[in-house]
Scaffold this motif. Structure first.
Motif, PDB file in Angstrom:
ATOM      1  N   ARG A 125       0.561   4.678  -2.199  1.00  0.00           N
ATOM      2  CA  ARG A 125       0.442   6.025  -1.635  1.00  0.00           C
ATOM      3  C   ARG A 125       1.532   6.943  -2.165  1.00  0.00           C
ATOM      4  NH1 ARG A 125      -0.710   3.082   3.093  1.00  0.00           N
ATOM      5  NH2 ARG A 125       1.425   3.363   3.834  1.00  0.00           N
ATOM      6  N   SER A 160      -7.346   0.873  -2.178  1.00  0.00           N
ATOM      7  CA  SER A 160      -8.722   0.384  -2.127  1.00  0.00           C
ATOM      8  C   SER A 160      -9.617   0.967  -3.221  1.00  0.00           C
ATOM      9  CB  SER A 160      -9.326   0.700  -0.757  1.00  0.00           C
ATOM     10  OG  SER A 160      -9.388   2.113  -0.561  1.00  0.00           O
ATOM     11  N   THR A 161      -9.087   1.838  -4.055  1.00  0.00           N
ATOM     12  CA  THR A 161      -9.883   2.521  -5.079  1.00  0.00           C
ATOM     13  C   THR A 161      -9.664   1.872  -6.436  1.00  0.00           C
ATOM     14  OG1 THR A 161      -9.714   4.617  -3.884  1.00  0.00           O
ATOM     15  CG2 THR A 161     -10.302   4.748  -6.198  1.00  0.00           C
ATOM     16  N   GLY A 209      -8.221  12.919  -7.838  1.00  0.00           N
ATOM     17  CA  GLY A 209      -7.295  11.836  -7.526  1.00  0.00           C
ATOM     18  C   GLY A 209      -6.597  11.265  -8.733  1.00  0.00           C
ATOM     19  N   ASP A 216      -4.655   5.201  -4.103  1.00  0.00           N
ATOM     20  CA  ASP A 216      -5.246   4.532  -2.949  1.00  0.00           C
ATOM     21  C   ASP A 216      -5.455   3.066  -3.306  1.00  0.00           C
ATOM     22  OD1 ASP A 216      -6.637   3.668  -0.764  1.00  0.00           O
ATOM     23  OD2 ASP A 216      -8.353   5.014  -1.034  1.00  0.00           O
ATOM     24  N   PRO A 269       0.828  -1.230   0.000  1.00  0.00           N
ATOM     25  CA  PRO A 269       0.000   0.000   0.000  1.00  0.00           C
ATOM     26  C   PRO A 269       0.854   1.269   0.000  1.00  0.00           C
ATOM     27  CG  PRO A 269      -0.855  -1.599   1.561  1.00  0.00           C
ATOM     28  CD  PRO A 269       0.466  -2.130   1.102  1.00  0.00           C
TER      29      PRO A 269
END
Length: 575
Positions: A359, A366-367, A391, A364, A355
């Protein structure tokens, strides 16, 4: 007989009547001849004494005037005093004074004037009685100036003389250090012959007045210089304070917004920053100061509203500091962008499920994201202006631009893409979550872009799903190889089609698409089945009997499907 001698009478300043009576008494006692001579001599002596006394009084008055004039140090006080004294000294109706300024004689003060015509009147240096005085630097007078033909009359000056009912006029030069500063005039509203002693008297007054005028002028110039210097010093102090405050903003790490806030706090008017290019024109009552660094223009500071007189100077001082802040901000943004570009490309080319790697790349874990690969990368400014979801991150990869946008519908990105042959070409894949899935989508999007370019579909977009098998095939096959294979297998069909004027290539495509079913093929082509059999017979003779075998038919079908997906011409040398 009046008491005393002639000397006694003269010492007592006896009247002329007393002198005449004394002469009559002498005539009765000593004869008329001697008495008459003595009486005439006494009267002449009395007149001479009176003249000498008057001149002494005039000299005393001149000395007093000189002292008074020397005490006046401003032209505003000195010039009216000079004409007042000239009027009293000569007993004339009118006195006025003109100074040489910028090639003209400007009348600056008057005493006894009936109208304001004389005030601030300008006269050419070669006209009128003044012109004669200036040309010869000597006194000139006229008993009746308005009718005197000796002078070159000037319209406005004559109009002013008429308004004042001026007739007798005397003018003397104001000389100082070999220069003529101007002319002092004395005038009467009746005909008047000026006596020599009057000319001398006014000349003496002018001689006293000229140094005072020169000193007053120099003092006025010095006062004006001092005032300008004081204003300039105050201006420099304000500039130093402004520079100090703006520098403090920069030193404590303030950016563009902090600088603009400080500039607005220092200015009385309203200050705005616009980024239009070229900067907007200056409006009524406003000031526009470009913000420039080298040859790069960032925009302009615009001043409106109730501005202070030094607000424009504040903007001129602030513009360079703002340009430097914009340069620094741009450099930081560029460095940040390049760092993020490297991290994003590393994530897409070296799959990672960590992760923190997501970042660092601005993503992200989870997106869901879609990956878009566009060509050329030089179209980045145009692509950045598209309505991307919040984003979205971008990175340049060689000559291409990679866009990772948060979305579950890649087709939406395709709908927002610019249209036209000059638009960038783009391949899209997704959606996907996590580093490995994004790396897979990146490969698919890149392959889709390769396929579009191979098919010469420049300026278009497609998703990996839309191209399907073609993306995989064209990702490993160049356009030239496809064209060569097409010519080898289907070139004879094109040639026969051109000769017969029969759509043999479309017939072959339809027949293979319908799995070799004659009735379905004829219906699709809208021809009779017998016509179809005739065309198939022609294809047998051109392609050979083995073209209907599964492997051969599959290759022909793929080539024809590729042909339908690309703008190849229906005939000629190039498929």
């Amino acid at each position: 007989m009046t008491g005393g001698t002639w000397l006694d009478l003269l010492l007592r300043d006896a009247a002329a009547e007393d002198l005449l009576r004394h002469g009559a008494d002498l005539a009765r006692s000593s004869g008329t001849g001697t008495a008459d001579r003595e009486t005439a001599s006494a009267l002449r002596l009395r007149t001479l004494l009176h003249q000498r006394a008057g001149r002494a009084a005039d000299l005393g008055a001149l000395n007093d005037i000189a002292i008074r004039l020397a005490a006046l140090t401003t032209p505003q006080a000195l010039l009216p005093e000079i004409v007042d004294q000239a009027r009293r000294l000569l007993g004339v109706d009118l006195a006025y004074l003109g100074l040489v300024e910028e090639g003209l004689l400007r009348l600056t003060a008057a005493a006894g004037a009936l109208t304001p015509e004389l005030t601030d009147l300008t006269v050419p240096l070669s006209r009128g009685l003044a012109g004669e005085v200036l040309a010869h630097t000597a006194p000139r007078w006229s008993a009746d100036y308005r009718t005197d033909p000796r002078f070159r009359h000037d319209g406005p000056a004559d109009a002013a003389a008429s308004a004042e009912h001026m007739r007798g006029l005397l003018g003397v030069p104001l000389r100082l250090d070999g220069r003529v500063l101007g002319v002092l005039f004395a005038g009467d509203r009746r005909r008047r012959d000026f006596a020599e002693h009057e000319v001398t008297l006014l000349s003496a007054l002018a001689a006293h007045a000229a140094p005072a005028v020169g000193t007053a002028r120099e003092a006025a110039a010095l006062t004006a210089d001092n005032a300008r210097l004081t204003r300039r010093c105050a201006e420099l102090e304000r500039v130093l304070r402004w520079d100090q405050r703006l520098t403090q903003v920069v030193l404590r790490g303030g950016g563009v917004e902090e600088l603009l806030h400080e500039i607005r706090a220092l200015a009385r008017g309203e200050v705005g920053f616009v980024t239009s290019r070229p900067p907007p024109p200056r409006g009524p009552g406003g000031t526009v100061v470009p913000v420039v660094a080298g040859e790069r223009t960032f925009g302009a500071l615009v001043l409106t509203g109730s501005a202070a007189p030094d607000d424009p100077l504040l903007l001129e001082r602030a513009a360079p500091a703002l340009a430097l802040a914009l340069l620094a901000e741009g450099a930081v943004a560029e460095a940040t962008r390049r760092t993020r570009d490297v991290l994003l490309l590393a994530l897409l080319t070296t799959p990672s499920e960590r992760p923190q790697d997501m970042r660092l790349a601005g993503l992200d874990a989870s997106t869901p994201y879609a990956v878009l690969v566009a060509d050329p990368a030089s179209a980045r400014p145009r692509i950045e202006r598209l309505p991307w979801p919040a984003g979205t991150v971008m990175a340049e990869h060689g000559t291409r631009l990679v866009v990772v946008a948060p979305t579950t519908a890649p087709e939406q990105l395709q709908r927002e893409w610019p249209q036209g042959r000059d638009a960038p070409t783009a391949g899209i894949a997704g959606p996907a979550r996590g580093g490995r899935e994004l790396a897979r989508c990146f490969v698919e999007a890149r392959g889709t872009l390769d396929a579009l370019q191979t098919l010469d579909r420049h300026g278009q977009t497609a998703t990996a799903a839309q191209l399907g098998l073609y993306r995989i095939l064209l990702d490993h096959t160049g356009r030239q190889d496809l064209e060569a294979r097409f010519r080898q297998l289907l070139g004879p069909v094109l040639a026969e089609e051109a000769r017969r004027k029969v759509p043999l290539l479309d017939t072959l495509h339809a027949y293979l698409t319908h799995g070799g079913r004659a009735r379905a093929t004829a219906d699709a082509l809208a021809v009779h089945v017998n016509t179809l059999y005739q065309r198939l017979s022609t294809l047998d003779s051109v392609l050979g009997a083995g073209w209907r075998s599964p492997d051969r038919a599959l290759e022909l079908h793929v080539l024809l499907r590729l042909r339908s997906a690309t703008p190849w011409p229906a005939g000629g040398d190039t498929p």
